[in-house]
Motif scaffolding. Structure first.
Motif, PDB file in Angstrom:
ATOM      1  N   ARG A 108       0.800  -0.933   0.089  1.00  0.00           N
ATOM      2  CA  ARG A 108       0.029  -0.019  -0.128  1.00  0.00           C
ATOM      3  C   ARG A 108       0.994   1.150  -0.173  1.00  0.00           C
ATOM      4  O   ARG A 108       2.169   0.937   0.243  1.00  0.00           O
ATOM      5  N   PRO A 109       0.214   2.504  -0.382  1.00  0.00           N
ATOM      6  CA  PRO A 109       1.000   3.674  -0.348  1.00  0.00           C
ATOM      7  C   PRO A 109       1.760   3.786   1.010  1.00  0.00           C
ATOM      8  O   PRO A 109       1.127   3.998   1.902  1.00  0.00           O
ATOM      9  N   GLY A 110       3.180   4.060   1.110  1.00  0.00           N
ATOM     10  CA  GLY A 110       3.834   4.345   2.180  1.00  0.00           C
ATOM     11  C   GLY A 110       4.297   3.414   2.879  1.00  0.00           C
ATOM     12  O   GLY A 110       5.188   3.378   3.651  1.00  0.00           O
ATOM     13  N   ASP A 111       4.102   1.961   2.320  1.00  0.00           N
ATOM     14  CA  ASP A 111       4.709   0.797   2.760  1.00  0.00           C
ATOM     15  C   ASP A 111       6.315   0.609   2.366  1.00  0.00           C
ATOM     16  O   ASP A 111       6.533   1.010   1.407  1.00  0.00           O
ATOM     17  N   ALA A 112       7.048   0.324   3.538  1.00  0.00           N
ATOM     18  CA  ALA A 112       8.309   0.228   3.253  1.00  0.00           C
ATOM     19  C   ALA A 112       8.900  -1.216   2.534  1.00  0.00           C
ATOM     20  O   ALA A 112       8.527  -2.228   3.067  1.00  0.00           O
ATOM     21  N   LEU A 113       9.742  -1.141   1.590  1.00  0.00           N
ATOM     22  CA  LEU A 113      10.122  -2.242   0.901  1.00  0.00           C
ATOM     23  C   LEU A 113      11.232  -2.944   1.688  1.00  0.00           C
ATOM     24  O   LEU A 113      11.990  -2.126   2.563  1.00  0.00           O
ATOM     25  N   PRO A 114      11.540  -3.971   1.747  1.00  0.00           N
ATOM     26  CA  PRO A 114      12.874  -4.718   2.523  1.00  0.00           C
ATOM     27  C   PRO A 114      14.302  -3.988   1.713  1.00  0.00           C
ATOM     28  O   PRO A 114      14.184  -3.600   0.776  1.00  0.00           O
ATOM     29  N   GLY A 115      15.174  -3.976   2.677  1.00  0.00           N
ATOM     30  CA  GLY A 115      16.327  -3.356   1.847  1.00  0.00           C
ATOM     31  C   GLY A 115      16.933  -4.238   0.916  1.00  0.00           C
ATOM     32  O   GLY A 115      16.499  -5.479   0.776  1.00  0.00           O
ATOM     33  N   SER A 116      17.677  -3.660   0.132  1.00  0.00           N
ATOM     34  CA  SER A 116      18.308  -4.394  -1.029  1.00  0.00           C
ATOM     35  C   SER A 116      19.128  -5.552  -0.688  1.00  0.00           C
ATOM     36  O   SER A 116      18.993  -6.419  -1.233  1.00  0.00           O
ATOM     37  N   ARG A 117      19.880  -5.483   0.267  1.00  0.00           N
ATOM     38  CA  ARG A 117      20.796  -6.560   0.606  1.00  0.00           C
ATOM     39  C   ARG A 117      19.777  -7.863   1.135  1.00  0.00           C
ATOM     40  O   ARG A 117      20.045  -9.013   1.037  1.00  0.00           O
ATOM     41  N   THR A 118      18.841  -7.259   1.970  1.00  0.00           N
ATOM     42  CA  THR A 118      17.861  -8.377   2.406  1.00  0.00           C
ATOM     43  C   THR A 118      16.867  -9.136   1.502  1.00  0.00           C
ATOM     44  O   THR A 118      16.922 -10.340   1.375  1.00  0.00           O
ATOM     45  N   LEU A 119      16.713  -8.435   0.504  1.00  0.00           N
ATOM     46  CA  LEU A 119      15.719  -9.011  -0.594  1.00  0.00           C
ATOM     47  C   LEU A 119      16.547  -9.772  -1.461  1.00  0.00           C
ATOM     48  O   LEU A 119      16.426 -10.904  -1.881  1.00  0.00           O
ATOM     49  N   ALA A 120      17.915  -9.331  -1.709  1.00  0.00           N
ATOM     50  CA  ALA A 120      18.895  -9.950  -2.350  1.00  0.00           C
ATOM     51  C   ALA A 120      19.012 -11.376  -1.898  1.00  0.00           C
ATOM     52  O   ALA A 120      19.112 -12.434  -2.601  1.00  0.00           O
ATOM     53  N   ARG A 121      19.462 -11.585  -0.431  1.00  0.00           N
ATOM     54  CA  ARG A 121      19.641 -12.591   0.286  1.00  0.00           C
ATOM     55  C   ARG A 121      18.396 -13.463   0.219  1.00  0.00           C
ATOM     56  O   ARG A 121      18.549 -14.724   0.151  1.00  0.00           O
ATOM     57  N   THR A 122      17.122 -12.770   0.172  1.00  0.00           N
ATOM     58  CA  THR A 122      15.799 -13.726   0.175  1.00  0.00           C
ATOM     59  C   THR A 122      15.945 -14.405  -1.061  1.00  0.00           C
ATOM     60  O   THR A 122      15.440 -15.657  -1.307  1.00  0.00           O
ATOM     61  N   LEU A 123      15.978 -13.701  -2.240  1.00  0.00           N
ATOM     62  CA  LEU A 123      16.020 -14.307  -3.602  1.00  0.00           C
ATOM     63  C   LEU A 123      17.122 -14.877  -4.059  1.00  0.00           C
ATOM     64  O   LEU A 123      17.107 -15.408  -5.373  1.00  0.00           O
TER      65      LEU A 123
END
Length: 479
Positions: A37-52
């Protein structure tokens, strides 16, 4: 904010799109369907890179693309969904439904939901306990002691925690005249949960079940949910009309009759002794289960308490439903069923196929309070307070609405049943009262066919004397 995982389905090696575009496309889709939703924070780039399991630069490329397109915005080392995006509409599939809309399959017609008490409203609905008076300090101590018994956190007896069943058996013997043991008791999720369990165990689809008219709509919905065909039986100043019940039996067999003989819901009248004896005899001869809901047994203010039908049941036809919700709080979901041992075993077997058991920690805490006599002491205190509130409401009605409403002061219960002058436009009065901050429940809410009646049900237990006076003053102003 703690790092968090954000699952995205990627197709490395099978999709022609670069991985960073797959990530960007997945996030766009999540924004469109409302997952983000508007204003929601996305995960940090390092965190998302590690997840994916991708390189961080791949995630950064996806984030840059989303920002360039206006989907996201960078803010203090955080990437957020752009705040100026409109809220996403509910996602839809080709059939026209969606996760927040219409399902892609058929549903049975739902039962009407109970309206909850609105904050800030002086509500006469429900006959609910005053939650401000709940002994939370005693309950918290008992809960902490129960929580120390770690075995209560595992699976337990579907009939309920043994110490609570033992304590309830003693309580019912001392206060309600029932000769039951813990093996003839089952703890359930409030009296409504107890009725639901009994209905699903005893009633087969198409069985005819008699109910009081006027009566308790929530119980009707529960019985219908088990497949019962409901048969209304009229109520008068002495409770359920047993002659009318006998006439319904001549029309065809009945599986059960549900009633509230102690303080009839909603009229508060008490079933007389002769009718009780006739009802028990009728049930025995026709093998008719009597579902006796003794929902507010603790609050009888005048004369000798009337003992339940279950206390004089040589035929074994009565299923006794009770609750601790009126003494403590409905949110604790502490109801119970008393009946023949074979019934309790059948109820336990049925429960094991659903939620297995109740909250053993809460049940042990309640047992602790009963064993120490603290719950009984609290019930006596509540009885004095609610009797005072009944008197206060009756006095306020006589001062402000004399000639408009009439009532018989009930010997017990948590509400008054008012007869309203037929010249009053009841629905208009209710609407005007709500605008002045007072909630009312009309008699038609308890009529089996929803027919308008010149009655109001005023629950007095959840408001103190000052609030009751103010609520009645506003009613007079609305009139």
């Amino acid at each position: 904010m703690r790092p968090w995982t954000f699952p995205i389905a990627l197709q490395p090696g099978t999709s022609r799109e670069p991985v960073f575009q797959q990530i960007a496309q997945a996030i766009r889709g999540d924004i469109r369907r409302g997952r983000l939703r508007p204003g929601d924070a996305l995960p940090g780039s390092r965190t998302l890179a590690r997840t994916l399991a991708v390189h961080r630069n791949t995630v950064l490329a996806a984030y840059r693309e989303l920002e360039a397109e206006g989907w996201t915005e960078a803010e203090a080392r955080t990437t957020r969904v752009a705040r100026d995006l409109p809220q996403a509409p509910a996602a839809r599939h080709p059939g026209g439904g969606g996760a927040e809309g219409r399902p892609g399959y058929d549903l049975a017609a739902p039962a009407p939901r109970r309206s909850l008490r609105e904050p800030g409203l002086l509500s006469f609905g429900g006959g609910l306990p005053d939650l401000r008076l709940v002994p939370t300090d005693l309950l918290a101590r008992a809960y902490r002691r129960a929580l120390a018994s770690r075995e209560l956190l595992g699976y337990g007896d579907a009939r309920g925690e043994a110490r609570l069943r033992t304590a309830l058996a003693r309580l019912l013997s001392e206060t309600r005249g029932l000769a039951v043991s813990k093996d003839r008791l089952m703890v359930a999720g409030g009296s409504q949960g107890a009725l639901d369990l009994v209905a699903r165990t005893l009633i087969r689809p198409g069985d005819r079940v008699a109910v009081e008219d006027p009566g308790y709509p929530a119980a009707w919905a529960t019985l219908r949910g088990s497949g019962a065909e409901l048969v209304p039986v009229p109520v008068d100043e002495a409770g359920l009309q047993v002659d009318a019940l006998a006439a319904r039996l001549e029309e065809g067999p009945l599986r059960a009759v549900y009633l509230t003989p102690h303080h009839q819901f909603p009229t508060t009248v008490t079933m007389g002794a002769s009718r009780r004896l006739r009802l028990l005899d009728l049930a025995r001869r026709h093998r008719l289960a009597i579902l006796e809901d003794d929902y507010d047994a603790e609050f009888h203010f005048e004369g000798r308490p009337v003992l339940p039908l279950a206390g004089d049941d040589p035929g074994g036809v009565v299923v006794y439903l009770g609750t601790l919700s009126k003494i403590l709080a409905p949110g604790l979901r502490l109801g119970f069923v008393a009946g023949p041992r074979a019934l309790v075993e059948a109820l336990a077997a049925r429960r094991e196929t659903a939620d297995c058991q109740g909250d053993q920690v809460v049940q042990r805490a309640a047992a602790d309070l009963l064993e120490d006599g603290l719950l009984q002491r609290h019930a006596r205190k509540m009885r004095r307070i609610y009797e005072g509130r009944r008197t206060a409401l009756a006095g306020a009605l006589r001062r402000h609405l004399d000639g408009t409403v009439a009532f018989d002061l009930p010997p017990g219960g948590m509400s008054l049943w008012l007869r309203v002058d037929p010249a009053v436009d009841l629905e208009a009065w209710i609407d005007r009262a709500r605008k002045l901050g007072v909630g009312l429940t009309p008699g038609r809410a308890f009529d089996f066919r929803g027919r308008p009646t010149a009655h109001l049900r005023l629950g007095f237990s959840a408001m103190d004397e000052r609030e009751l006076e103010e609520a009645v003053r506003r009613l007079a102003k609305a009139l």
